[in-house]
Write an enzyme that holds these catalytic residues in place. Structure first.
Site, PDB file in Angstrom:
ATOM      1  N   CYS A 172      -3.874 -11.467  -1.134  1.00 45.79           N
ATOM      2  CA  CYS A 172      -3.769 -10.191  -1.323  1.00 45.79           C
ATOM      3  C   CYS A 172      -2.042  -9.776  -0.790  1.00 45.79           C
ATOM      4  O   CYS A 172      -1.629  -8.788  -0.988  1.00 45.79           O
ATOM      5  CB  CYS A 172      -4.701  -9.206  -0.270  1.00 45.79           C
ATOM      6  SG  CYS A 172      -4.861  -9.967   1.310  1.00 45.79           S
ATOM      7  N   ARG A 203      -2.364  -3.080  -7.506  1.00 47.72           N
ATOM      8  CA  ARG A 203      -2.348  -2.099  -6.515  1.00 47.72           C
ATOM      9  C   ARG A 203      -2.359  -0.648  -6.972  1.00 47.72           C
ATOM     10  O   ARG A 203      -3.160   0.165  -7.226  1.00 47.72           O
ATOM     11  CB  ARG A 203      -1.930  -2.583  -5.376  1.00 47.72           C
ATOM     12  CG  ARG A 203      -2.021  -3.711  -4.485  1.00 47.72           C
ATOM     13  CD  ARG A 203      -3.629  -3.576  -4.116  1.00 47.72           C
ATOM     14  NE  ARG A 203      -3.744  -2.341  -3.047  1.00 47.72           N
ATOM     15  CZ  ARG A 203      -3.117  -2.329  -1.877  1.00 47.72           C
ATOM     16  NH1 ARG A 203      -2.884  -3.451  -1.258  1.00 47.72           N
ATOM     17  NH2 ARG A 203      -3.519  -1.436  -1.176  1.00 47.72           N
ATOM     18  N   THR A 215       0.689  -1.226   0.096  1.00 43.85           N
ATOM     19  CA  THR A 215       0.061   0.011  -0.010  1.00 43.85           C
ATOM     20  C   THR A 215       0.770   1.238  -0.019  1.00 43.85           C
ATOM     21  O   THR A 215       0.843   2.292  -0.757  1.00 43.85           O
ATOM     22  CB  THR A 215      -0.837  -0.106   1.137  1.00 43.85           C
ATOM     23  OG1 THR A 215      -1.533  -1.487   1.232  1.00 43.85           O
ATOM     24  CG2 THR A 215      -1.850   1.330   1.109  1.00 43.85           C
ATOM     25  N   ASP A 259      -6.289 -15.290   2.371  1.00 39.89           N
ATOM     26  CA  ASP A 259      -5.497 -14.289   3.138  1.00 39.89           C
ATOM     27  C   ASP A 259      -5.144 -14.628   4.554  1.00 39.89           C
ATOM     28  O   ASP A 259      -5.457 -15.951   4.787  1.00 39.89           O
ATOM     29  CB  ASP A 259      -6.774 -12.851   3.264  1.00 39.89           C
ATOM     30  CG  ASP A 259      -5.941 -11.834   4.143  1.00 39.89           C
ATOM     31  OD1 ASP A 259      -4.898 -11.649   4.195  1.00 39.89           O
ATOM     32  OD2 ASP A 259      -6.764 -11.158   4.501  1.00 39.89           O
ATOM     33  N   HIS A 294     -10.946  -3.035   2.824  1.00 40.06           N
ATOM     34  CA  HIS A 294      -9.600  -2.956   2.208  1.00 40.06           C
ATOM     35  C   HIS A 294     -10.152  -2.673   0.509  1.00 40.06           C
ATOM     36  O   HIS A 294      -9.965  -3.479  -0.299  1.00 40.06           O
ATOM     37  CB  HIS A 294      -8.848  -4.067   2.338  1.00 40.06           C
ATOM     38  CG  HIS A 294      -7.563  -3.664   1.888  1.00 40.06           C
ATOM     39  ND1 HIS A 294      -7.053  -2.504   1.503  1.00 40.06           N
ATOM     40  CD2 HIS A 294      -6.349  -4.704   1.840  1.00 40.06           C
ATOM     41  CE1 HIS A 294      -5.579  -2.481   1.158  1.00 40.06           C
ATOM     42  NE2 HIS A 294      -5.144  -3.650   1.547  1.00 40.06           N
TER      43      HIS A 294
END
Ligand code: CP
Ligand code: NVA
Length: 309
Positions: free
Chosen positions: A267, A295, A60, A227, A135
């Site tokens: 992810c 992303r 991120t 995840d 998210h």
């Protein structure tokens, strides 16, 4: 621009289908431009962004900072020790200060109320970079990845295996906007938030299944998704969760049951040998790295939309 003409990006379900499709199309378009080596598209020139991180991050942080700067802007990283939201500084004060310096704010926080408060008090767009609840940027990137590999998201079958967590909530909110078949297979007691499941079902466009047996539901999946079993903020529960999640590892057998067209997605970060085997995450059908790359492309389009560019 007044805030009304700008757009926070807090939940996928805050937008209609046309807008989500438009953002995903834009992501593909700007991705192609950047991949061609073209560096002449600089819509964020002269703009700055604060990036608030109350939790750790690799993807991120790097994808937002890189994407914003490739498109001409400057991003500022604020780590867990900088603001200490709720301790050193109240969230509503941080919001009202940062929007006087920056054109846009991106934040990763614990409590979902924090992102809602940032959006409420900041006069610039606020982008949700993960909360305990959801998210959205991740699932936008996932949608882009599925479109690239399967050809479309609409009408596909996505089978999530593991904890009914923030990733699942964003998948459910996506399913209330785009029609597809979403299945969450989780241990008893680890189901996603009831209201969010209800919201996705009420939208009436997607088939939603919540079950406690991945083997029963995985057949015919276009995507098997996993995840971590212990999310950020739950790491002290890791040992207990490892016990509770026995039978929920995505392994070669489960992928075989899914069938030949199934891709594996995660992810990241992943714990090999826990929620997924080394063999599955390294298999040719695993698309976790194109997924991670997306992303940046999804978020570039989200920021363009948020800033009305
Ligand atoms: N997937 C994801 O959000 O990764 P980071 O926690 O590294 O940002
Ligand atoms: N559910 C995970 C996602 C990490 C990107 C977490 O919240 O830690």
């Amino acid at each position: 621009k007044p805030k009304a003409e700008q757009t926070d990006f807090l939940h996928i379900s805050d937008f209609d289908k046309a807008t989500i499709v438009k953002i995903l199309d834009r992501a593909a378009e700007v991705k192609a431009l950047l991949k061609s080596g073209d560096r002449s598209f600089l819509p964020f020139k002269g703009k700055t962004m604060s990036m608030i991180f109350a939790k750790p991050s690799m993807r991120t942080r790097v994808s937002f900072e890189t994407g914003f700067s490739l498109l001409g802007g400057h991003a500022i990283y604020l780590g867990p020790d900088d603001i200490q939201m709720g301790k050193r500084e109240e969230t509503r004060d941080a919001a009202r200060v940062l929007c006087r310096y920056n054109d846009i704010i991106m934040a990763r926080v614990f409590g979902h109320q924090d992102i809602l408060d940032l959006a409420k008090y900041a006069t610039v767009p606020v982008i949700n970079g993960l909360t305990d609840y959801n998210h959205p940027c991740q699932i936008m990137a996932d949608a882009l990845t599925i479109i690239e590999h399967v050809g479309r998201l609409e009408g596909t079958k996505v089978v999530y295996v593991g904890d009914g967590n923030n990733i699942v909530h964003s998948w459910l909110l996506m399913a209330s906007v785009i029609p597809f078949h979403f299945v969450c297979a989780c241990p008893k007691g680890f189901e996603p938030d009831k209201e969010t499941v209800e919201k996705a079902r009420k939208a009436g466009i997607s088939k939603i299944e919540i079950t406690n047996d991945p083997k029963e539901v995985v057949q015919g999946a276009d995507v098997v998704y996993s995840d971590v079993w212990a999310s950020m903020g739950q790491k002290e529960e890791a040992a207990y969760r490892k016990q509770a999640f026995q039978g929920f590892q995505v392994d070669e057998f489960l992928m075989k049951l899914a069938g030949p067209k199934a891709y594996f997605m995660h992810c990241l970060p992943a714990e090999r040998g826990v929620e997924v085997t080394e063999g599955v995450i390294e298999a040719p059908y695993s698309i976790v790295f194109p997924q991670a790359e997306n992303r940046m492309h999804a978020q570039n389009a989200i920021m363009l939309h948020a800033l009305g560019l």
